[in-house]
Design a protein around this motif. Structure first.
Motif, PDB file in Angstrom:
ATOM      1  N   ALA A   2      46.245  37.134  37.751  1.00  0.00           N
ATOM      2  CA  ALA A   2      45.005  36.915  38.125  1.00  0.00           C
ATOM      3  C   ALA A   2      43.907  37.466  36.983  1.00  0.00           C
ATOM      4  O   ALA A   2      44.318  38.623  36.615  1.00  0.00           O
ATOM      5  N   GLU A   3      43.286  36.529  36.616  1.00  0.00           N
ATOM      6  CA  GLU A   3      42.218  37.157  35.740  1.00  0.00           C
ATOM      7  C   GLU A   3      41.021  38.119  36.512  1.00  0.00           C
ATOM      8  O   GLU A   3      40.637  38.807  35.829  1.00  0.00           O
ATOM      9  N   SER A   4      40.838  37.540  37.696  1.00  0.00           N
ATOM     10  CA  SER A   4      39.544  38.322  38.346  1.00  0.00           C
ATOM     11  C   SER A   4      40.182  39.729  38.991  1.00  0.00           C
ATOM     12  O   SER A   4      41.338  39.982  39.206  1.00  0.00           O
ATOM     13  N   THR A   5      39.368  40.478  39.257  1.00  0.00           N
ATOM     14  CA  THR A   5      39.641  41.686  40.174  1.00  0.00           C
ATOM     15  C   THR A   5      38.707  41.449  41.286  1.00  0.00           C
ATOM     16  O   THR A   5      37.739  40.559  41.487  1.00  0.00           O
ATOM     17  N   TYR A   6      38.916  42.207  42.440  1.00  0.00           N
ATOM     18  CA  TYR A   6      38.460  41.838  43.714  1.00  0.00           C
ATOM     19  C   TYR A   6      37.708  43.016  44.349  1.00  0.00           C
ATOM     20  O   TYR A   6      38.466  44.381  44.290  1.00  0.00           O
ATOM     21  N   LEU A   7      36.593  43.159  44.601  1.00  0.00           N
ATOM     22  CA  LEU A   7      35.988  44.253  45.546  1.00  0.00           C
ATOM     23  C   LEU A   7      35.810  43.774  46.695  1.00  0.00           C
ATOM     24  O   LEU A   7      35.148  42.525  46.909  1.00  0.00           O
ATOM     25  N   ARG A   8      36.349  44.273  47.787  1.00  0.00           N
ATOM     26  CA  ARG A   8      36.273  44.011  49.124  1.00  0.00           C
ATOM     27  C   ARG A   8      35.370  44.885  49.859  1.00  0.00           C
ATOM     28  O   ARG A   8      35.685  46.315  49.809  1.00  0.00           O
ATOM     29  N   VAL A   9      34.318  44.537  50.614  1.00  0.00           N
ATOM     30  CA  VAL A   9      33.636  45.346  51.601  1.00  0.00           C
ATOM     31  C   VAL A   9      34.231  45.815  52.587  1.00  0.00           C
ATOM     32  O   VAL A   9      34.464  44.887  53.592  1.00  0.00           O
ATOM     33  N   LEU A  10      34.509  46.873  53.274  1.00  0.00           N
ATOM     34  CA  LEU A  10      35.079  47.490  54.288  1.00  0.00           C
ATOM     35  C   LEU A  10      34.064  47.682  55.169  1.00  0.00           C
ATOM     36  O   LEU A  10      34.417  47.388  56.437  1.00  0.00           O
ATOM     37  N   GLY A  11      33.136  48.343  54.979  1.00  0.00           N
ATOM     38  CA  GLY A  11      31.918  48.797  55.769  1.00  0.00           C
ATOM     39  C   GLY A  11      30.591  48.715  54.875  1.00  0.00           C
ATOM     40  O   GLY A  11      30.640  49.031  53.707  1.00  0.00           O
ATOM     41  N   ALA A  12      29.555  48.020  55.643  1.00  0.00           N
ATOM     42  CA  ALA A  12      28.213  47.878  54.755  1.00  0.00           C
ATOM     43  C   ALA A  12      27.030  48.920  55.328  1.00  0.00           C
ATOM     44  O   ALA A  12      25.932  48.581  54.906  1.00  0.00           O
ATOM     45  N   SER A  13      27.380  49.338  56.476  1.00  0.00           N
ATOM     46  CA  SER A  13      26.148  50.363  57.150  1.00  0.00           C
ATOM     47  C   SER A  13      26.380  51.391  56.650  1.00  0.00           C
ATOM     48  O   SER A  13      27.035  52.220  55.907  1.00  0.00           O
ATOM     49  N   ALA A  14      25.021  52.036  56.956  1.00  0.00           N
ATOM     50  CA  ALA A  14      24.951  53.696  56.499  1.00  0.00           C
ATOM     51  C   ALA A  14      25.317  54.408  57.864  1.00  0.00           C
ATOM     52  O   ALA A  14      26.132  53.841  58.651  1.00  0.00           O
ATOM     53  N   GLY A  15      25.266  55.641  57.756  1.00  0.00           N
ATOM     54  CA  GLY A  15      26.124  56.452  58.729  1.00  0.00           C
ATOM     55  C   GLY A  15      25.559  56.413  60.216  1.00  0.00           C
ATOM     56  O   GLY A  15      24.400  55.851  60.163  1.00  0.00           O
ATOM     57  N   GLY A  16      26.425  56.295  60.878  1.00  0.00           N
ATOM     58  CA  GLY A  16      26.472  55.972  62.496  1.00  0.00           C
ATOM     59  C   GLY A  16      26.802  54.298  62.705  1.00  0.00           C
ATOM     60  O   GLY A  16      27.018  54.193  63.745  1.00  0.00           O
TER      61      GLY A  16
END
Length: 309
Positions: A2-16
């Motif tokens: 694949a030409e692309s690389t992939y960034l996956r968001v596992l968690g998007a919240s701040a602490g807590g």
């Protein structure tokens, strides 16, 4: 390949996380009640891959096991015991970003851990996770230099990572809390050498100095600190006594805020906010603050989001 690389968001919240376990603010009450327009989020972490099989994990949040269960691609099941986590890179030594390392103790082989000497030092003494993990899987320490050199990994062919120091404080447990050092907190530029596309990632960002601004301008995608909407958000909501900037987070609104900074970038730049505190009104998808973001072309990251570049 694949030409692309992939960034996956596992968690998007701040602490807590969102909702935070002990918080009864309007946002947390609403998400518990199932109000429309409010989406739960786990604590901030992302992972980067070329093949969606082997991943570089950025920060190991306390929610790491929940995140791995929710993200099947990080459990490729190639052997009886397996994980897609090939290595871990820490952006800082904050508890919300490192205590998940304990959950990886069953790895069976030493965990490759990349971090600045400042972060590794805090995790060897102030919060001694590295000695503790020595009794389990063990840790391969890889000190990360901030001398302009890039990092590469065999499982990320034709890709490199360029770290840079950010202005921020080390954790409260650190003996250096009141004497911050370069390396206590970093941002990273992720570069796909096949396409030339770049992503800049900085979940904790107190100010945008010349080096940070240069990295943001060069990026096709910026994924940056979205913790608070206003500088006095915690005070106004009666959830705390400190301002956003005191805690090392540039608020979105107001003069010099994150929205004003992002507006200076080219219209072609994809702009996303991550590390969203449970008090932040942008969590309400039907609220005026979210509408303001949409009008400015700014997205709010959510768990499970994948960014190809």
């Amino acid at each position: 390949m694949a030409e692309s690389t992939y960034l996956r968001v596992l968690g998007a919240s701040a602490g807590g996380g969102f909702p935070q376990w002990n918080c009864n603010c309007a946002n947390c009450r609403g998400v518990r009640a199932g109000q429309p327009g409010l989406t739960p989020r786990t604590q901030s972490s992302v992972a980067w891959s070329r093949d969606r099989q082997d991943w570089l994990l950025f920060n190991a949040s306390p929610d790491i096991l929940t995140q791995l269960r929710a993200q099947a691609q990080l459990q490729p099941a190639r052997a009886l015991r397996d994980s897609g986590i090939a290595a871990v890179l820490l952006m800082d030594a904050q508890i919300d970003h490192v205590t998940g390392l304990l959950m990886l103790r069953e790895r069976g082989t030493p965990l490759p851990l990349h971090a600045t000497p400042e972060v590794l030092g805090d995790l060897a003494s102030g919060l001694p996770l590295i000695p503790l993990l020595g009794h389990y899987c063990g840790v391969q320490q890889h000190p990360l230099a901030l001398d302009g050199s890039a990092l590469r990994w065999p499982f990320l062919p034709a890709a490199r990572l360029e770290p840079l120091a950010l202005s921020s404080k080390p954790p409260p447990y650190s003996p250096w809390r009141e004497a911050p050092r370069p390396g206590d907190n970093i941002g990273v530029s992720l570069v796909n050498e096949r396409t030339g596309r770049r992503l800049f990632y900085a979940p904790g960002l107190a100010e945008i100095g010349p080096a940070v601004w240069q990295a943001m301008q060069a990026a096709d995608v910026v994924l940056v600190d979205g913790t608070f909407w206003t500088d006095d958000e915690m005070i106004r909501s009666e959830l705390g006594t400190r301002r956003a900037l005191e805690m090392g987070h540039l608020p979105q609104s107001g003069p010099g805020g994150m929205l004003e900074q992002l507006a200076r970038l080219p219209a072609s730049t994809r702009k996303l906010l991550i590390h969203i505190n449970n008090s932040n009104p942008i969590l309400r998808e039907d609220g005026p603050e979210r509408a303001q973001l949409a009008a400015a072309g700014v997205e709010v990251a959510c768990d499970g989001m994948e960014i190809a570049f």
